[in-house]
Design a protein around this motif. Structure first.
Motif, PDB file in Angstrom:
ATOM      1  N   GLY A 127       0.782  -1.239   0.000  1.00  0.00           N
ATOM      2  CA  GLY A 127       0.000   0.000   0.000  1.00  0.00           C
ATOM      3  C   GLY A 127       0.806   1.277   0.000  1.00  0.00           C
ATOM      4  N   ASP A 128       2.154   1.175   0.009  1.00  0.00           N
ATOM      5  CA  ASP A 128       3.000   2.366   0.056  1.00  0.00           C
ATOM      6  C   ASP A 128       3.884   2.454  -1.187  1.00  0.00           C
ATOM      7  OD1 ASP A 128       2.230   3.419   2.577  1.00  0.00           O
ATOM      8  OD2 ASP A 128       3.469   1.916   3.592  1.00  0.00           O
ATOM      9  N   PHE A 129       4.097   3.669  -1.664  1.00  0.00           N
ATOM     10  CA  PHE A 129       5.039   3.886  -2.754  1.00  0.00           C
ATOM     11  C   PHE A 129       6.458   3.580  -2.285  1.00  0.00           C
ATOM     12  CE2 PHE A 129       1.749   6.780  -4.551  1.00  0.00           C
ATOM     13  CZ  PHE A 129       1.721   6.258  -5.846  1.00  0.00           C
ATOM     14  N   PHE A 130       7.274   3.076  -3.205  1.00  0.00           N
ATOM     15  CA  PHE A 130       8.689   2.850  -2.930  1.00  0.00           C
ATOM     16  C   PHE A 130       9.501   3.775  -3.836  1.00  0.00           C
ATOM     17  CE2 PHE A 130      12.621   0.095  -3.354  1.00  0.00           C
ATOM     18  CZ  PHE A 130      13.062   0.319  -2.060  1.00  0.00           C
ATOM     19  N   LEU A 131      10.300   4.652  -3.221  1.00  0.00           N
ATOM     20  CA  LEU A 131      11.177   5.577  -3.954  1.00  0.00           C
ATOM     21  C   LEU A 131      10.380   6.542  -4.841  1.00  0.00           C
ATOM     22  CD1 LEU A 131      13.919   2.969  -4.947  1.00  0.00           C
ATOM     23  CD2 LEU A 131      13.933   4.512  -2.981  1.00  0.00           C
ATOM     24  N   LEU A 132       9.230   6.990  -4.358  1.00  0.00           N
ATOM     25  CA  LEU A 132       8.368   7.887  -5.133  1.00  0.00           C
ATOM     26  C   LEU A 132       9.083   9.185  -5.502  1.00  0.00           C
ATOM     27  CD1 LEU A 132       5.660   8.776  -6.347  1.00  0.00           C
ATOM     28  CD2 LEU A 132       4.920   9.448  -4.044  1.00  0.00           C
ATOM     29  N   ASP A 133       9.777   9.793  -4.552  1.00  0.00           N
ATOM     30  CA  ASP A 133      10.446  11.070  -4.824  1.00  0.00           C
ATOM     31  C   ASP A 133      11.483  10.921  -5.935  1.00  0.00           C
ATOM     32  OD1 ASP A 133       8.953  12.425  -2.944  1.00  0.00           O
ATOM     33  OD2 ASP A 133      10.418  12.161  -1.340  1.00  0.00           O
ATOM     34  N   ASP A 134      12.188   9.788  -5.954  1.00  0.00           N
ATOM     35  CA  ASP A 134      13.183   9.556  -6.997  1.00  0.00           C
ATOM     36  C   ASP A 134      12.520   9.455  -8.368  1.00  0.00           C
ATOM     37  OD1 ASP A 134      15.588   9.312  -5.313  1.00  0.00           O
ATOM     38  OD2 ASP A 134      14.605   7.523  -4.545  1.00  0.00           O
ATOM     39  N   HIS A 135      11.390   8.764  -8.427  1.00  0.00           N
ATOM     40  CA  HIS A 135      10.663   8.646  -9.691  1.00  0.00           C
ATOM     41  C   HIS A 135      10.183  10.006 -10.185  1.00  0.00           C
ATOM     42  CE1 HIS A 135      10.330   4.324 -10.499  1.00  0.00           C
ATOM     43  NE2 HIS A 135      10.292   4.151  -9.193  1.00  0.00           N
ATOM     44  N   LEU A 136       9.676  10.828  -9.276  1.00  0.00           N
ATOM     45  CA  LEU A 136       9.153  12.129  -9.691  1.00  0.00           C
ATOM     46  C   LEU A 136      10.270  13.090 -10.099  1.00  0.00           C
ATOM     47  CD1 LEU A 136       6.207  12.629  -7.168  1.00  0.00           C
ATOM     48  CD2 LEU A 136       6.150  11.781  -9.524  1.00  0.00           C
ATOM     49  N   ARG A 137      11.427  12.962  -9.460  1.00  0.00           N
ATOM     50  CA  ARG A 137      12.579  13.774  -9.900  1.00  0.00           C
ATOM     51  C   ARG A 137      12.987  13.381 -11.324  1.00  0.00           C
ATOM     52  NH1 ARG A 137      14.253  13.738  -4.390  1.00  0.00           N
ATOM     53  NH2 ARG A 137      15.241  11.706  -4.623  1.00  0.00           N
TER      54      ARG A 137
END
Length: 281
Positions: free
Chosen positions: A39-49
């Motif tokens: 249910g949680d994103f993994f490395l979401l900030d890295d993907h969005l960068r």
């Protein structure tokens, strides 16, 4: 029916694609595939960068600030009650009359949806087969664009040869695979192609390098050849939600002992611990 995100609005799948959407006609857009575990994103900030970097590389505006997009993606996962899977996020330059040059005064079109998807557990445990084929893609593989036909053709060749992946080479130098990054292990050192314009700098790839540095596993970002791949002690591939899969056969050539190696196993365990740490927060 799962809901999807369309230009920051939650809508169902009945939404139609305009025939003059530049993503549809030119592949003029960028995308990301983001893993969800428990249910949680993994490395979401890295993907969005990386999404932001890809958009800037093709001179395309994002439809909203990154923080807004992040909040909406989290809302999408919650609404669809996704526990294990991915979020596919695509942004095209928008809808405009069909001319090759970038149009002015056009609004980008964003689409995102969730998909239930599990990791390749059997292959991760026992290893898998890959094939080698020529890398016929363009020279900006570092941009995660919608132009994937060469990747599709390579993956189809792998499927037709009962393999999980097609490992690509340019004039004998291994770059990456059709939908994953490639690593070899020789004399306990992990090697992977440098993150330049010949490969996509995978988010999972970057996490693996980080884990290697943290655990003291020697690692080098360097070019290596087809012969280096065949003579490697271990080979593995990585990608979002694929995670890490040992490659024990390349074409009909056995890699090492023909079983997943110790270094690969250690990295798989470290990666699993990083995911577990996410779910325990």
């Amino acid at each position: 029916m799962n809901k999807m995100l369309y230009n920051q609005t939650i809508m169902d799948r009945s939404r139609l694609i305009d025939i003059e959407d530049r993503g549809y006609q030119f592949g003029d857009g960028v995308y990301e595939v983001i893993g969800v575990y428990d249910g949680d994103f993994f490395l979401l900030d890295d993907h969005l960068r990386r999404l932001k970097r890809s958009a800037e590389a093709i001179q395309m505006m994002l439809p909203c600030p990154i923080d807004t997009l992040k909040d909406n993606l989290k809302q999408l996962v919650t609404m669809n009650q996704l526990k294990e899977g991915v979020v596919y996020l695509q942004i095209s330059r928008g809808v405009a009359e069909r001319w090759h040059q970038y149009p002015s005064n056009v609004s980008p079109v964003l689409v995102a949806y969730t998909k239930v998807e599990e990791t390749m557990k059997e292959e991760a445990k026992n290893g898998a087969k890959a094939i080698i084929t020529e890398d016929i893609r363009w020279l900006r593989c570092d941009i995660k664009t919608l132009n994937l036909l060469p990747n599709v053709m390579a993956k189809q060749k792998a499927v037709e040869n009962n393999a999980v992946e097609a490992i690509l080479h340019r004039e004998g130098i291994i770059t990456e695979a059709s939908a994953s990054n490639v690593f070899i292990v020789k004399d306990n050192c992990v090697m992977t192609h440098p993150a330049n314009h010949f490969i996509l700098n995978g988010i999972t790839r970057m996490k693996i390098l980080e884990l290697c540095y943290e655990t003291g596993i020697p690692v080098r970002e360097c070019a290596f050849t087809i012969d280096d791949l065949r003579m490697a002690d271990e080979v593995f591939i990585s990608a979002t939600k694929l995670d890490i899969v040992p490659i024990v056969f390349v074409n009909d050539h056995k890699i090492g002992t023909g079983d997943p190696g110790e270094i690969t196993r250690e990295i798989i365990n470290c990666f699993a611990a990083a995911i577990q740490d996410l779910s325990e927060r």
